[in-house]
Design a protein around this motif. Structure first.
Motif, mmCIF file in Angstrom:
data_model
loop_
_atom_site.group_PDB
_atom_site.id
_atom_site.type_symbol
_atom_site.label_atom_id
_atom_site.label_comp_id
_atom_site.label_asym_id
_atom_site.label_seq_id
_atom_site.Cartn_x
_atom_site.Cartn_y
_atom_site.Cartn_z
ATOM 1 N N PHE A 192 0.411 17.587 -24.572
ATOM 2 C CA PHE A 192 -0.542 19.063 -24.589
ATOM 3 C C PHE A 192 -0.154 19.286 -25.473
ATOM 4 O O PHE A 192 0.178 20.992 -25.351
ATOM 5 C CB PHE A 192 -0.168 19.656 -22.408
ATOM 6 C CG PHE A 192 -0.504 18.827 -21.940
ATOM 7 C CD1 PHE A 192 -1.945 18.307 -21.970
ATOM 8 C CD2 PHE A 192 -0.213 19.393 -20.374
ATOM 9 C CE1 PHE A 192 -1.972 17.409 -20.207
ATOM 10 C CE2 PHE A 192 0.189 18.627 -19.457
ATOM 11 C CZ PHE A 192 -1.552 17.478 -19.450
ATOM 12 N N TRP A 193 0.664 19.110 -26.200
ATOM 13 C CA TRP A 193 -0.189 19.821 -27.642
ATOM 14 C C TRP A 193 0.197 21.066 -28.659
ATOM 15 O O TRP A 193 0.246 22.102 -28.780
ATOM 16 C CB TRP A 193 1.316 19.136 -29.152
ATOM 17 C CG TRP A 193 1.489 19.490 -30.163
ATOM 18 C CD1 TRP A 193 1.055 19.170 -31.345
ATOM 19 C CD2 TRP A 193 2.387 20.221 -30.191
ATOM 20 N NE1 TRP A 193 1.469 19.877 -32.870
ATOM 21 C CE2 TRP A 193 2.356 20.973 -31.980
ATOM 22 C CE3 TRP A 193 3.626 21.459 -29.763
ATOM 23 C CZ2 TRP A 193 3.065 21.886 -33.017
ATOM 24 C CZ3 TRP A 193 3.742 22.347 -30.229
ATOM 25 C CH2 TRP A 193 4.393 22.324 -31.458
ATOM 26 N N GLU A 194 -1.185 21.161 -28.314
ATOM 27 C CA GLU A 194 -2.584 21.619 -29.029
ATOM 28 C C GLU A 194 -2.600 23.058 -28.014
ATOM 29 O O GLU A 194 -2.287 23.455 -28.482
ATOM 30 C CB GLU A 194 -4.111 21.070 -29.386
ATOM 31 C CG GLU A 194 -4.888 22.378 -29.851
ATOM 32 C CD GLU A 194 -6.263 21.359 -30.016
ATOM 33 O OE1 GLU A 194 -7.000 22.115 -30.228
ATOM 34 O OE2 GLU A 194 -6.245 20.124 -29.966
ATOM 35 N N ASP A 195 -2.671 22.493 -26.379
ATOM 36 C CA ASP A 195 -2.785 23.695 -26.149
ATOM 37 C C ASP A 195 -0.791 25.138 -25.738
ATOM 38 O O ASP A 195 -1.253 26.046 -26.278
ATOM 39 C CB ASP A 195 -2.497 23.583 -24.318
ATOM 40 C CG ASP A 195 -3.799 22.499 -24.327
ATOM 41 O OD1 ASP A 195 -5.180 23.311 -23.861
ATOM 42 O OD2 ASP A 195 -3.214 21.542 -24.171
ATOM 43 N N HIS A 196 0.128 24.359 -26.087
ATOM 44 C CA HIS A 196 1.032 25.055 -26.456
ATOM 45 C C HIS A 196 0.958 25.365 -28.158
ATOM 46 O O HIS A 196 1.456 26.638 -28.397
ATOM 47 C CB HIS A 196 2.254 23.776 -26.745
ATOM 48 C CG HIS A 196 2.876 23.847 -25.307
ATOM 49 N ND1 HIS A 196 3.515 24.026 -24.137
ATOM 50 C CD2 HIS A 196 2.802 22.342 -24.758
ATOM 51 C CE1 HIS A 196 3.755 23.606 -23.152
ATOM 52 N NE2 HIS A 196 3.630 22.352 -23.595
ATOM 53 N N TYR A 197 0.613 24.922 -28.635
ATOM 54 C CA TYR A 197 0.554 25.415 -30.164
ATOM 55 C C TYR A 197 -0.458 26.824 -30.033
ATOM 56 O O TYR A 197 0.119 27.651 -30.439
ATOM 57 C CB TYR A 197 0.157 24.670 -31.328
ATOM 58 C CG TYR A 197 -0.113 25.260 -32.722
ATOM 59 C CD1 TYR A 197 0.887 25.080 -33.565
ATOM 60 C CD2 TYR A 197 -1.609 24.876 -33.057
ATOM 61 C CE1 TYR A 197 0.237 25.512 -34.906
ATOM 62 C CE2 TYR A 197 -1.890 25.936 -33.878
ATOM 63 C CZ TYR A 197 -0.473 26.396 -35.390
ATOM 64 O OH TYR A 197 -1.751 26.736 -36.514
ATOM 65 N N LEU A 198 -1.655 26.768 -29.628
ATOM 66 C CA LEU A 198 -2.582 28.233 -29.598
ATOM 67 C C LEU A 198 -1.871 28.806 -28.685
ATOM 68 O O LEU A 198 -2.215 30.206 -29.084
ATOM 69 C CB LEU A 198 -3.914 27.370 -29.087
ATOM 70 C CG LEU A 198 -4.692 26.724 -29.406
ATOM 71 C CD1 LEU A 198 -5.614 26.161 -29.468
ATOM 72 C CD2 LEU A 198 -4.847 27.134 -30.833
ATOM 73 N N SER A 199 -1.202 28.774 -27.667
ATOM 74 C CA SER A 199 -0.833 29.613 -26.750
ATOM 75 C C SER A 199 0.894 30.111 -27.587
ATOM 76 O O SER A 199 0.891 31.388 -27.398
ATOM 77 C CB SER A 199 0.359 29.071 -26.077
ATOM 78 O OG SER A 199 1.126 29.926 -25.435
ATOM 79 N N LEU A 200 1.241 29.583 -28.036
ATOM 80 C CA LEU A 200 2.065 30.371 -29.360
ATOM 81 C C LEU A 200 1.482 31.206 -29.999
ATOM 82 O O LEU A 200 2.219 31.981 -30.502
ATOM 83 C CB LEU A 200 2.835 29.028 -30.398
ATOM 84 C CG LEU A 200 4.621 29.661 -30.699
ATOM 85 C CD1 LEU A 200 5.004 30.896 -30.112
ATOM 86 C CD2 LEU A 200 4.962 28.501 -31.244
ATOM 87 N N MET A 201 0.690 30.601 -30.927
ATOM 88 C CA MET A 201 0.122 31.193 -32.228
ATOM 89 C C MET A 201 -0.817 32.914 -31.303
ATOM 90 O O MET A 201 -0.233 33.518 -31.978
ATOM 91 C CB MET A 201 -1.517 30.480 -33.230
ATOM 92 C CG MET A 201 -0.643 29.095 -33.482
ATOM 93 S SD MET A 201 0.715 29.798 -34.376
ATOM 94 C CE MET A 201 2.361 28.782 -33.451
#
Length: 280
Positions: free
Chosen positions: A42-51
């Motif tokens: 779920f890398w895209e979700d984690h990345y967008l959450s961090l940003m």
């Protein structure tokens, strides 16, 4: 090994100092994720959450912070041979040194570290898992409570309470005395074919696996899913309770006070969560 701003350093190396804003003020965010076979789940979700979290805290997002760049930095700390196994990854982003409550700069640094996990995918832990309410302190109902900041003292004190009293976990209340979350993840309640989880407005963490479970439930016609406040009274009326986070996936609760619970729905959802993780 630890990745500090792109440089690999030993776990015991002294690469931070007493001026670190994460240490002094909790001026830091983190994202915990799972890596399997060299792939970040779920890398895209984690990345967008961090940003999104960085923007909310008015941190300056470096131009280099693309998904591809951070994925490359994550893979640098994975020990040799783990590419075909599983690891827990934590990314911590903090505002750079300088200033007191008012920072001198909004520029950031980051730390990435990894710990090995036993199983490549989520498995259902069916051991006894007892919880209790933690009532000493409550969660505020605002957007900051949705973020994974390093200001987790409530969770730390609650974990000490759980250990002292022989519980596996505790459930946290918000300032309206509704159940908001567990010490280490989001909470779901099952009653008949209805699943409830607190809304973000109640102050719970904006968990990635919470989001995935909601997506899964919306595709299953046999279940009704509600993002709605949960009162402590409802806990003992439920058929199931379970906790979700990105490392363990789904953890069924087996006992709360005198009530014991099934794990039928949790087991079904875990299978679907693993399928979603394989094809994300």
């Amino acid at each position: 090994m630890v990745n500090f701003n792109g440089q690999i350093v030993d776990d015991n190396a002294l690469y931070l100092n007493g001026k670190n804003r994460g240490l002094l003020y909790g001026d830091a965010l983190f994202e915990t994720l799972r890596l399997v076979n060299g792939k970040i789940i779920f890398w895209e979700d984690h990345y967008l959450s961090l940003m999104s979290s960085m923007r909310i805290l008015r941190m300056e997002i470096p131009m280099s912070f693309t998904m591809e760049f951070l994925e490359e930095q994550i893979l640098k700390v994975v020990p040799t041979g783990v590419e075909n196994n599983s690891a827990r990854i934590r990314i911590t982003v903090f505002r750079n040194n300088g200033g007191s409550y008012k920072p001198e700069s909004n520029e950031v640094s980051y730390i990435i570290d990894a710990d090995l996990l036993t199983n490549p995918y989520y498995i259902l832990n069916e051991d006894s898992y007892e919880v209790e309410l933690f009532k000493d302190f409550t969660i505020s109902k605002n957007m900051l409570s949705n973020l994974k900041t390093t200001n987790r003292i409530l969770n730390v004190v609650g974990s000490v309470y759980a250990k002292e009293n022989g519980y596996n976990n505790c459930l946290l209340l918000n300032d309206s005395k509704s159940v908001a979350e567990a010490l280490n993840g989001n909470i779901f309640l099952v009653k008949n074919n209805v699943l409830k989880t607190p809304p973000l407005e109640d102050g719970c963490i904006k968990g990635i696996v919470r989001k995935k479970i909601l997506d899964i439930l919306n595709k299953i016609e046999t279940y009704e899913c509600q993002e709605i406040s949960i009162s402590p009274f409802e806990l003992q009326q439920a058929d199931e309770l379970f906790i979700t986070n990105s490392v363990m996936g789904i953890q069924p609760i087996t006992k709360y006070r005198k009530k014991t619970y099934d794990n039928k729905v949790a087991k079904e959802l875990l299978g679907k969560l693993n399928a979603a993780a394989r094809f994300n």
